[in-house]
Design an enzyme around this catalytic site. Structure first.
Site, PDB file in Angstrom:
ATOM      1  N   HIS A 228       0.830  -1.226  -0.032  1.00  0.00           N
ATOM      2  CA  HIS A 228       0.057  -0.053  -0.038  1.00  0.00           C
ATOM      3  C   HIS A 228       0.894   1.202  -0.018  1.00  0.00           C
ATOM      4  O   HIS A 228       2.056   1.327   0.146  1.00  0.00           O
ATOM      5  CB  HIS A 228      -0.985  -0.064   1.213  1.00  0.00           C
ATOM      6  CG  HIS A 228      -0.201   0.045   2.455  1.00  0.00           C
ATOM      7  ND1 HIS A 228       0.237   1.247   3.001  1.00  0.00           N
ATOM      8  CD2 HIS A 228       0.193  -0.971   3.249  1.00  0.00           C
ATOM      9  CE1 HIS A 228       0.964   0.859   4.245  1.00  0.00           C
ATOM     10  NE2 HIS A 228       0.514  -0.320   4.446  1.00  0.00           N
ATOM     11  N   CYS A 244       2.942  -5.221   6.606  1.00  0.00           N
ATOM     12  CA  CYS A 244       2.647  -4.890   5.579  1.00  0.00           C
ATOM     13  C   CYS A 244       3.723  -4.231   4.481  1.00  0.00           C
ATOM     14  O   CYS A 244       4.918  -3.950   5.302  1.00  0.00           O
ATOM     15  CB  CYS A 244       1.254  -3.761   5.258  1.00  0.00           C
ATOM     16  SG  CYS A 244      -0.185  -4.355   6.000  1.00  0.00           S
TER      17      CYS A 244
END
Length: 268
Positions: A228, A244
């Site tokens: 992301h 992440c």
């Protein structure tokens, strides 16, 4: 007889008038110093016109005599042809129109360049094309958590390389996943595990520039992990996340446009 006399006078006046006018002509200065370039080709110079000097007040010949015949006889009134004014049109090539994705990327580049309060990111983490001799095929994403680089394998032994932020110690992982979803400006709901560690976090955040998932998110399998964007680009190249992989917003926008749902992701 009158018609013949008029024709003769007109012919004589025309000859004398041209001679006198050209003898007293004043050349108008060209408004163009150099030829204007139109898309790489020199444009023709504008035709220069001559502004004729006014006739002598006591002259009844030449241009003044013609005016006398075809006007109200006011010898003092003169009409001069004016030089061309510079063109109001520009011949500069039109700039290429940016796509919406490029416009969005440019916003983040300008913000980073004009905000001296933000720490500088190491230039080695900027996107670039590099050689790739691994076994993965084109379209595969390879995440190297040790070097903090993400590779998008391309044809011809090449790969697009991006700098990333990875998990903090104890939050790194390895494996093979698939991109199962892609979202623009995703909303964020912190998982309960994260809320247990950080009870001060909001329970839900709408997508937007302040959202920690940034401009784009690509979801990995059925896990809570994502590739992301980030509104903290200075954290690229560090161990900062809960598992992440974060990228600068302009870089994740670029990657998002290059991969499809179903793409293979190899984390090493």
């Amino acid at each position: 007889m009158f018609k013949k006399l008029t024709f003769s006078l007109l012919a004589s006046a025309s000859f004398l008038g041209c001679g006198l006018a050209h003898a007293q002509s004043v050349e108008a200065a060209s408004p163009y110093a150099e030829p204007t370039v139109i898309y790489g080709q020199p444009a023709p110079r504008p035709v220069q016109r001559t502004a004729y000097a006014a006739q002598r007040p006591n002259s009844n010949l030449g241009g003044g005599f013609i005016e006398f015949l075809f006007s109200d006889g006011a010898h003092g009134q003169r009409y001069q042809q004016q030089p061309d004014a510079p063109s109001q049109y520009s011949y500069e090539p039109r700039p290429r129109m940016m796509s919406p994705m490029e416009q969005e990327q440019s916003v983040y580049r300008r913000e980073e360049a004009t905000d001296p309060a933000r720490p500088a990111m190491d230039p080695k983490y900027l996107p670039q094309t590099v050689s790739y001799d691994g076994k993965e095929g084109p379209g595969t994403i390879v995440v190297d958590t040790g070097s903090k680089f993400l590779y998008l394998v391309q044809d011809g032994g090449k790969a697009m390389r991006y700098g990333i932020g990875v998990g903090r110690p104890g939050f790194t992982w390895q494996g093979v996943k698939t991109i199962t979803a892609k979202k623009e400006w995703p909303s964020w709901t912190p998982p309960k595990e994260m809320l247990a560690r950080r009870p001060d976090l909001p329970r839900y955040m709408e997508g937007g520039p302040e959202n920690p998932l940034g401009a784009r998110a690509m979801y990995l399998g059925s896990t809570l992990y994502r590739i992301h964007g980030s509104n903290e680009p200075w954290t690229i190249g560090t161990n900062v996340s809960s598992g992440c992989f974060r990228m600068r917003n302009e870089d994740v926008i670029d990657l998002y446009g290059r991969v499809n749902v179903g793409a293979k992701v190899v984390v090493i």
